[in-house]
Design a protein around this motif. Structure first.
Motif, PDB file in Angstrom:
ATOM      1  N   ARG A 741      28.296 -16.170 -12.598  1.00 17.13           N
ATOM      2  CA  ARG A 741      29.755 -16.154 -12.715  1.00 17.13           C
ATOM      3  C   ARG A 741      30.285 -17.408 -12.049  1.00 17.13           C
ATOM      4  O   ARG A 741      29.530 -18.187 -11.440  1.00 17.13           O
ATOM      5  N   ARG A 745      38.642 -19.549 -10.338  1.00 17.12           N
ATOM      6  CA  ARG A 745      39.244 -19.491 -11.669  1.00 17.12           C
ATOM      7  C   ARG A 745      39.466 -20.897 -12.211  1.00 17.12           C
ATOM      8  O   ARG A 745      40.055 -21.739 -11.541  1.00 17.12           O
ATOM      9  N   TRP A 780      36.580 -15.410 -15.779  1.00 17.04           N
ATOM     10  CA  TRP A 780      35.737 -16.209 -14.880  1.00 17.04           C
ATOM     11  C   TRP A 780      35.008 -15.351 -13.861  1.00 17.04           C
ATOM     12  O   TRP A 780      33.960 -15.729 -13.358  1.00 17.04           O
ATOM     13  N   LEU A 781      35.559 -14.145 -13.555  1.00 17.85           N
ATOM     14  CA  LEU A 781      34.894 -13.265 -12.607  1.00 17.85           C
ATOM     15  C   LEU A 781      33.898 -12.328 -13.262  1.00 17.85           C
ATOM     16  O   LEU A 781      33.189 -11.592 -12.581  1.00 17.85           O
ATOM     17  N   GLU A 783      30.652 -11.282 -14.721  1.00 18.34           N
ATOM     18  CA  GLU A 783      29.300 -11.798 -14.587  1.00 18.34           C
ATOM     19  C   GLU A 783      28.576 -11.717 -15.931  1.00 18.34           C
ATOM     20  O   GLU A 783      28.627 -10.707 -16.636  1.00 18.34           O
TER      21      GLU A 783
END
Length: 1788
Positions: A741, A745, A780-781, A783
């Motif tokens: 990940r 951001r 973006w977070l 995984e």
């Protein structure tokens, strides 16, 4: 042969003596005469059926004696050897029996032939039964003739014989008699004499009554109007015996003869008899046996009843039913009446019909008319009756149900008891209620109230009430039900009503206060009836309220919103006062802003304002739009509530935003506001509002790297605190998930590309994605993962695999061109995998359950040796015997085995055989030791585990070898079973108890007992394998034969018992099992889906198909392939003969699926030719390795043997035959012609190009033609055009080779004379019956008719020209008319039938009747009459017109066509065709006229009449198409123009006017008449005028006669003329009026005539008849003394004379002034005075006496003035003596 004949005997010498032979021989003849006693002849003898001769024979039809013989015999043998004799027998009746085409018949002649040696023949005769009634034949004549037709009798003695006649009596007896037999119900009832059939049988007509009683027995029963079998009596008729002539049965019925008293049925006599009209068997006409009759009971479904119906004929609900009412009627409305039909349920019998009276059981309803008469003509349709509710003004019950009765008051069978009734619902329109402006309580008033103003309402009472019972009411306007309170004036005062309706209405004023609430509201105006003696009003106890709409003045429902100062970076409002109405706000991240909101008007209830943040789009990077979520933007509070108390209070809403952690990100959103106000529709209907919100960023650039970590594994994740290295413990054969990940951001989409290094590539693998992992701004977070897998290597070792992952980030999507090197760095993450070993480094000896084993003599023991893991090097294992004495007799082979790096647990075991050689028991211990090892994990000297790898580890202790015997025995060698029956058993035991072992049962030839196989029906009870030992010496084996669906008659199964002793040699024992099957039968079943024995399919693949179900009769021994085969006759259809296809073509039926039906679809195979329906047979062919199911149903027609014996002795039943299904293949090929239109569509043809083949539009290809099916011979199609086009080619020929090859057809334009506009040319195609060989194309063929547009070069037009070439003038009454030529521009035709000759166009010839005006009546001055007269005079009679359009371009004229002003000349129009004169004003051009372009001649003349037109008048002649008389559509729509008009002029010889003269005078017309007042002088006081018209009017003329009333009197006052009396002279009597007015002598007066008429020439005509009048009056002033003059003493009389204005004149002149003069005569202006003169001789005078009294003089006029007269006495007088009276004046 004859009486005698001669014989010559010749002697021939034979000798050796030459003297007696040769020429020397002398022959001698001896003649002998023989006398014959036989005579040739033929005889006939009757023989009966028993071949016995009889003297006579009677043949009776249809009996045992119906046959016999005629024996024909020859008296002698024919003289000609080998000659046959033929004789021909002829009878007078058909008696000779012959067989023709296998059928026996009788004929009148027969020929028989005697063959050589035959002397007698019996000829069969018969009188067969023919069911024909014929007369008996008492004597049949039979004659015999030698020879036949063309047959020569060679025997001379028989050839010359004469004909022979049968001398015995032969007669024929007929057993048939004519009779008509009939019965009802069934043919079996014919002739029945007892039982139910006897009643149904027809009897002789004479025995059945013509008028049966209604209690009579009947043969059949029918019910009138029944739709089922009860409505028909089926009749069966049989005529005995048939006659050889035509007999027609006539069916007749008598009149209905009787009926039961209730009228429910009647008895009808039905008779059958021979019809004399259609029967030619005259002997049976009128025969008693031919007339039969029976009785039918006819049930009547009609009843004498009155019916009331709706207008649609449906019955109305009866009054006593529970059905709804017939109609709902409302008093005083359009729904106050309904119409019903009064009818009868049955036809009345009498001529007078039935009278039905209608009445209502309530005076509220009336029926019109009250009686109707129904006859045989209208009894079903009925008569309409209007049922109407009476409109009154009384308050009745709101709803009343009234019964309407229709009763028959006269009519046979109806009167007295036939009636119908129905009900109507009556609603009252009168209410004992108050009304405001016509509205009822509870309704909304039509007049709205206005906020802040007063409104006047009219209050009245609805229903009438007595004058003596006034109604007292109270009016209020309270506030309830959400309405506003209002005031009423008179304020809550009582109103007293003395009358209802408008007559008693009273006004009330309602005032509504102003509020701050937006939108229209409502108010309640309530009326309470306080007191009344009228019952209807006294019953109204509740308050009656009305709703009034209250119009708002200026309040608006809305929202006021503004940004609080300095809380936002900027705020812009699109609508003043409300930033939420499309405005925009700019905020700074983390800094809150405030919005202030309130309502613009007071709400009616609670108003909830909901606020929400919505996402929007904003540019954040390089002008690239990126979607940003509204996350982090919040509103507090997100809803506010307004009430009537705080609606105008400002409430604040905070707009806040959090830091998003994104560098450079600008968030854009919308603030949406929605209002919910359930109690206030004004606010509840407000649309959603919104404002744009932009949040500017306060973050700085961030830098981070992707995060890589292990997500899951089979053990805990270990992290080295010092190095940060992650270690994951994983087991062999497991996997680890690695997650990736972003650490922060991103501003744009990012792709993370991963690479990895691996230290253990052989055992460790990963699914690292080659394309990279994409992360978005919102993901973006999240995984993303890949998997690392550890393989199971079977090697006993622990190890650590190092996996180094490198992550590199780059921008993607809209950020692909953005440099992110400063924002994102490359990262490396090491993941160490600690792999846990699951393998053991050991040697395992398997196959031994225990350390001690026994081996029989002759046996051996096999040991399996395995390595527990793959060794990392070679490992040698040695089997070492112990020191036991018995080991000398034990050998081990091989004694040493080696395991390599490939020999793991999965590798094949090393086998070592231990064999004892001794004969006595011995013990030997054996150990397995590692004697050499290149693998560190296997230590030298380690011992192996003994036993299974899954069992316990034990040490090897040795093997005991025993010498023992082995074998099996059984109790029975054969057992017999029945399939599905009881089980059978036998016993298996050990031969010796010393050696036990395992027993395994197998069945031969099956693959195993109990397994799926052809012999699997043997069911073993228990295990197929078992062990025998000293503890269990025997074992019972039991089998049963299961019902397995296999068609075996007998099965022979050998059960083998394989015995494997412990350590000894194996042996086998067999037992035979016989299984009998009595149930299962083989077969193949093919059936249609619906169970039918045949199928029908369409030839076309997409057409109808059929489904066949295929299954087997029993389970086969192997798969069976079933194929369906098409047969044509007995042959298999192949190639072009094939008409069917099967899907699937064959089905394979497995044994397990033998009873599951398989569907096969049968469809048509298709054919190009239209062959018609074809019959086929579907046969079955099966193949299988199971011979019992291998049978060809096509080739083999011989059934197979029932059973087949197999090699093992089993007997199997065979499939003996295969089914067949009939199939009909419907041909879907239709013999039709296909036409494919040209694409693109051809451009239109042009008639103008018809003459030139190269001109565009000359021709065009319309399309191509082909056949729908292959023809069986040539098909020739004729192509023809129509009146517009020519076809090319004219003939198309299709063969079997080119039937589907399109052939083009073209159309060529024709140039005709028809004005069709752009019309359609069409080609027609037909099959040439003479030249077409395939007749199928003649039967059902719909041929296409292609068409194309044709642009016409002809236009419908009409031309009318002067025959002289110039304008023509016609004189009234002249003999020479004007001539005109009329022609049409195109030939007329009927649409769709051009060229048929049926077209025609009729022209109406019209003459103009109007003239253009030179002055516009719209600008004329004066009165209307004057304007109209001037307008008429302004007509330009040189400019003829039909309508306004003709005057547009006329020089000097307006655009107005003035018609009907003057009489029209009688214009006579004649049409001339050059040969004869045709009267009339129409011309008809035929189609032929148009084709030849022949014009017509029209003549115009002016008839001489007495009607005046005057002068020269211009006219136009025009030809107009008569659309009704024409059938050319183009001409019907044609509006003819100037080409169809021609001008001419006409001169009139008549004068318009009034002619007058003095009656009885020779004076010329126009001479004035002389009259005098009172016959003054020589003139008379009376006279007369003669008046007449100068020409004939076209309508009655009324002339009013008038004269000045003060001068003349006239009689009569009206003169009347008409078309017939216009020449009559009318008399006007005139007399002078004797007045007192002095006038001139003479003075003139006119007698005026003003005429009115529908004839515009005379309408408005005037005339003046002059009269001169002598006056008998004098004009002057008379002065007279009233008293004598008193003269004093010594006085002298003096006179004063009025001063003359003109002393020189002969008259005194006095000024007579009109009344406008003021007080003094001097004030009378001279310009308004008339001069009044009189002679001096009569001058008046004034006298004054000096000193005397005033002289009083009476002043008067000598005649009546026509105006006021003032007599002035001059102020200056000549005074002689006396006093002068000055300035005196008198007024008259």
């Amino acid at each position: 042969m004859g009486a005698s004949f001669g014989v010559t005997v010749a002697h021939v010498l034979e000798s050796a003596d030459p003297r007696f032979t040769g020429e020397a021989a002398v022959q001698t003849g001896v003649s002998i005469t023989v006398a014959d006693n036989d005579q040739a002849g033929v005889t006939m003898q009757l023989v009966d059926g028993a071949s016995a001769p009889v003297t006579s024979l009677e043949l009776t039809e249809d009996s045992a004696s119906s046959t016999g013989f005629i024996r024909v015999a020859l008296a002698t043998v024919p003289s000609v050897p080998q000659a046959s004799i033929t004789v021909r027998l002829t009878a007078s009746a058909d008696i000779f029996l012959r067989t023709v085409s296998g059928a026996a018949s009788v004929f009148p002649t027969i020929s028989v032939t005697f063959i050589p040696g035959q002397r007698s023949i019996d000829v069969a005769i018969a009188n067969p039964s023919n069911n024909v009634d014929e007369p008996d034949v008492p004597s049949v004549q039979v004659s015999l003739t030698l020879g036949g037709l063309g047959v020569v009798v060679r025997a001379a003695e028989y050839a010359s014989l004469a004909d022979v006649e049968l001398s015995q009596t032969l007669s024929l007896v007929d057993d048939d008699a004519f009779a008509v037999l009939a019965a009802f119900g069934s043919a079996a009832n014919i002739g029945a004499t007892s039982g139910p059939g006897a009643d149904a049988t027809f009897k002789l007509g004479s025995t059945v009554d013509e008028s049966p009683a209604y209690t009579s027995a009947f043969g059949a029963e029918v019910s009138e109007g029944a739709s089922d079998a009860t409505g028909v009596a089926r009749l069966y008729v049989l005529a005995f015996a048939a006659v050889d002539d035509f007999v027609a049965l006539r069916r007749g019925t008598s009149e209905f003869s009787s009926s039961d008293p209730a009228g429910t049925f009647e008895m009808v006599r039905v008779q059958l008899s021979v019809d004399p009209e259609f029967s030619t068997a005259e002997s049976y006409i009128g025969a008693a046996a031919g007339t039969v009759a029976a009785i039918v009971k006819r049930n009547d479904d009609d009843r004498n009843a009155v019916a009331m119906l709706g207008l649609d004929g449906s019955p109305l609900p009866a009054a006593d039913s529970e059905s709804p009412v017939a109609a709902s009627l409302t008093e005083g409305t359009f729904d106050s009446a309904t119409e019903v039909l009064v009818a009868l349920s049955s036809r009345p019998m009498g001529d007078q019909g039935v009278t039905v009276s209608l009445s209502a059981l309530s005076p509220r309803v009336v029926a019109q008319p009250s009686t109707v008469t129904l006859t045989a003509d209208n009894w079903q349709t009925g008569e309409p009756v209007r049922i109407e509710v009476v409109d009154d003004s009384l308050a009745q019950p709101a709803k009343d149900t009234v019964i309407v009765v229709a009763a028959a008051s006269s009519g046979d069978g109806f009167e007295g008891y036939s009636e119908a009734s129905t009900t109507v619902a009556v609603y009252d329109d009168d209410s004992a209620l108050p009304m405001i402006g016509g509205a009822m309580p509870g309704h909304v008033l039509s007049t709205p109230l206005h906020e802040g103003a007063s409104s006047t309402l009219s209050l009245s009472l609805g229903a009438a009430f007595p004058d003596s019972s006034p109604v007292l009411v109270l009016v209020t306007a309270p506030a309830f039900n959400g309405g506003v309170a209002a005031t009423v004036s008179p304020l809550t005062a009582s109103l007293t009503f003395t009358a209802a309706g408008a007559a008693g209405a009273q006004d009330i004023d309602v005032t509504v206060p102003d509020d701050q609430v937006a939108g229209d509201g409502s108010a309640q105006v309530c009326v309470s009836i306080v007191a009344s003696e009228a019952a209807a009003y006294a019953a109204v106890t509740e308050q009656q309220c009305f709703t009034a709409v209250v119009r708002d003045d200026s309040d608006v429902a809305g929202l006021s919103a503004a940004a609080v100062d300095d809380t936002f970076a900027s705020a812009t409002a699109a609508v003043a006062g409300n930033i939420l109405a499309g405005g925009s706000l700019v905020a700074t991240e983390t800094i809150p802003g405030l919005l202030s909101v309130r309502l613009t008007s007071m709400p009616r209830g609670v108003v909830s304002l909901s606020l929400a943040v919505r996402s929007a789009t904003e540019s954040v990077v390089g002008g690239d739009p990126v979607a940003i979520a509204e996350s982090g933007i919040a509103l507090s509070p997100d809803s506010v509530t307004f009430t009537t108390n705080n609606w105008d209070t400002q409430l604040n809403v905070e707009v806040s935003s959090t830091a998003d952690g994104v560098v450079g990100a600008v968030r854009s959103a919308q603030i949406a506001a929605s209002v919910a106000a359930p109690q206030d529709p004004e606010y509840d209907s407000l649309p959603e509002l919104s404002a744009l919100l932009r949040v500017d960023d306060v973050d700085k650039l961030e830098s981070s790297a992707p995060v890589v970590r292990a997500v899951s594994g089979q053990a805990a994740t270990l992290v080295d605190a010092a190095s940060g290295v992650v270690t994951v413990v994983a087991a062999e054969g497991s996997s680890v998930v690695v997650g990736v990940r972003l650490a922060a951001r991103p501003m744009i989409g990012m792709e993370v590309v991963l690479t990895a290094s691996n230290t253990e590539t052989d055992t460790v693998s990963h699914s690292l994605p080659a394309a990279g992992l994409v992360f978005g701004r919102d993901s973006w977070l999240t995984e993303q993962t890949f998997t690392v897998t550890v393989a199971n290597d079977d090697v006993a070792r622990d190890y650590v695999a190092a996996l180094v992952v490198t992550a590199t980030a780059r921008g993607v999507g809209s950020g692909a061109n953005v440099d992110v090197s400063d924002l994102w760095t490359t990262s490396q993450t090491a993941v160490n995998l600690a792999v846990e070993n699951d393998d053991d480094a050991e040697i395992v000896i398997s196959s031994l359950a225990a350390p001690a084993v026994s081996v029989p003599v002759g046996g051996s023991l096999e040991l399996s040796i395995l390595a527990g893991s793959k060794p990392t090097g070679d490992v040698t294992v040695t089997l070492v015997k112990g020191p036991d004495t018995g080991c000398d007799a034990v050998s081990i082979s091989p004694a040493t085995v080696t395991f390599t790096t490939t020999d793991g647990p999965a590798a094949a075991a090393k086998v070592v055989t231990v064999t004892p050689s001794g004969t006595t028991a011995a013990t030997c211990g054996i150990n397995a030791l590692v004697t050499a090892s290149d693998a560190s994990e296997f230590a030298v000297g380690s011992a192996a585990r003994l036993g299974s790898t899954a069992g316990p580890s034990t040490s090897a202790t040795g093997i005991t070898v025993s010498v023992i015997s082995a074998g099996l025995t059984t109790s029975a060698s054969t057992i017999r079973l029945t399939e599905g029956g009881a089980a059978g058993s036998y016993t298996v035991g050990l031969v010796s108890s010393d050696v036990g072992g395992s027993v395994a049962l197998t069945a031969t030839p099956s693959s195993g007992v109990g397994l799926a196989s052809p012999y699997a029906n043997l069911v073993l009870t228990g295990d197929a394998s078992f062990a025998l030992s000293s503890a269990a010496l025997t074992r019972a084996v039991q089998f049963a034969a299961a019902n397995d669906d296999r068609a075996f008659a007998l099965r022979v199964v050998t059960v083998s018992h394989a015995f494997t002793p412990e350590g000894a040699a194996a042996s086998t024992m067999e037992v035979t099992v016989l299984a009998e099957d009595f149930e299962d039968a083989p077969g193949v079943f093919v059936t249609a889906a619906d169970g039918a024995s045949s199928v029908v399919v369409d030839e076309l693949a997409s057409g109808a198909t059929a489904s066949l179900s295929v299954r087997l009769g029993s389970m086969p021994g192997a798969a069976v392939t079933v194929s369906l085969v098409e047969l044509v006759g007995a042959q298999e259809a192949t190639g072009a003969d094939a008409a069917l296809s099967f899907s699937p073509a064959s089905v394979v039926i497995q044994p397990a699926d033998w009873n599951t039906a398989v569907s096969v679809t049968v469809s048509g195979a298709g054919s190009d030719a239209a062959l018609g329906d074809r019959a086929r047979t579907i046969a079955v062919r099966t193949t299988s390795t199971d011979d019992s199911y291998a049978l060809d149903g096509v080739e083999s027609t011989t059934p197979r043997a029932a059973t087949t014996q197999l090699a093992d002795g089993s007997i199997i039943r065979n499939v003996r035959s295969l089914p067949r299904i009939a199939a009909n293949v419907r041909d879907t090929d239709v013999a039709a012609v296909h036409f494919a239109a040209a694409a693109p569509a051809p451009t239109p043809l042009k008639e103008s190009a018809a003459a030139s083949a190269s001109a565009p539009g000359h021709s065009a290809v319309l399309g191509s033609v082909s056949l729908s099916a292959k023809p069986r011979g040539n098909v020739v199609i004729d192509v023809t055009g129509d009146a517009s086009v020519t076809a090319s080619p004219a003939k198309l020929t299709f063969t079997a080779a080119n039937w589907n090859m399109p052939q083009d057809v073209s159309a060529f334009a024709k140039d005709d004379k028809f004005a069709q506009g752009t019309h359609t040319g069409r080609l027609s195609m037909s099959v040439n019956a003479q030249q077409t060989a395939d007749r199928g194309f003649l039967a059902s063929l719909t041929l296409p008719s292609p068409s194309i547009a044709v642009e016409d070069d002809d236009m419908p037009s009409v031309a009318l020209v002067s025959a002289t070439g110039s304008a023509q003038q016609i004189a009234e009454g002249a003999s020479e008319p004007a001539s005109f030529s009329v022609s049409t521009g195109a030939a007329p035709f009927v649409t769709g039938s051009a060229g048929s000759g049926a077209g025609s166009v009729t022209l109406q010839l019209e003459v103009s009747s109007g003239y253009c005006a030179s002055v516009d009546d719209g600008v004329l001055a004066g009165s209307e009459a004057d304007a109209q007269a001037a307008f008429r005079l302004a007509a330009d009679f040189t400019s003829a017109c039909f309508d306004v359009t003709d005057c547009v371009s006329t020089t000097g004229a307006t655009t107005q066509c003035v018609a009907g002003l003057l009489p029209h000349p009688t214009i006579a129009v004649r049409s001339r065709d050059g040969f004869s004169s045709v009267p009339g004003s129409t011309i008809t051009f035929s189609e032929a006229d148009g084709m030849t372009e022949v014009p017509r001649v029209v003549t115009v003349s002016v008839a001489d009449d007495s009607v005046a037109v005057g002068g020269v008048f211009a006219f136009s002649l025009r030809a107009v198409v008569d659309a009704l008389q024409s059938n050319d559509a183009g001409c019907q729509a044609l509006v003819t123009g100037s080409d169809a008009e021609a001008a001419f002029s006409a001169t009139d010889n008549n004068v318009i006017g009034l002619v007058s003269r003095i009656a009885n005078s020779e004076a010329a017309p126009g001479t004035p008449m002389m009259l005098a007042e009172a016959e003054f002088g020589e003139s008379d006081a009376e006279g007369a005028f003669f008046v007449e018209l100068s020409s004939q009017p076209r309508a009655a003329v009324l002339c009013s006669v008038a004269a000045p009333a003060d001068q003349l009197t006239v009689f009569p006052d009206v003169l009347a003329f008409d078309e017939r009396s216009w020449e009559d002279v009318m008399l006007i009597e005139v007399s002078a009026v004797d007045d007192e007015i002095a006038e001139a002598r003479p003075h003139a007066a006119n007698v005026t005539l003003a005429c009115e008429s529908a004839d515009p020439a005379y309408d408005g005509l005037t005339a003046a008849l002059r009269v001169s009048i002598m006056d008998d009056d004098e004009a002057g002033v008379l002065l007279e003394r009233e008293e004598p003059i008193s003269v004093g003493t010594g006085s002298a009389e003096q006179s004063v004379f009025i001063r003359a204005v003109d002393p020189a004149s002969d008259v005194w002149t006095t000024e007579a002034c009109i009344a406008v003069c003021q007080n003094s005569i001097n004030a009378c202006p001279r310009d308004v005075c008339n001069v009044f003169s009189y002679p001096k001789a009569s001058a008046p005078f004034l006298v004054a006496v000096e000193g005397g009294a005033t002289d009083v003089v009476a002043v008067s006029l000598t005649s009546e003035p026509t105006a006021p007269v003032t007599v002035r006495v001059p102020s200056v007088m000549q005074v002689i003596t006396g006093t002068v009276v000055a300035d005196a004046h008198h007024k008259f």
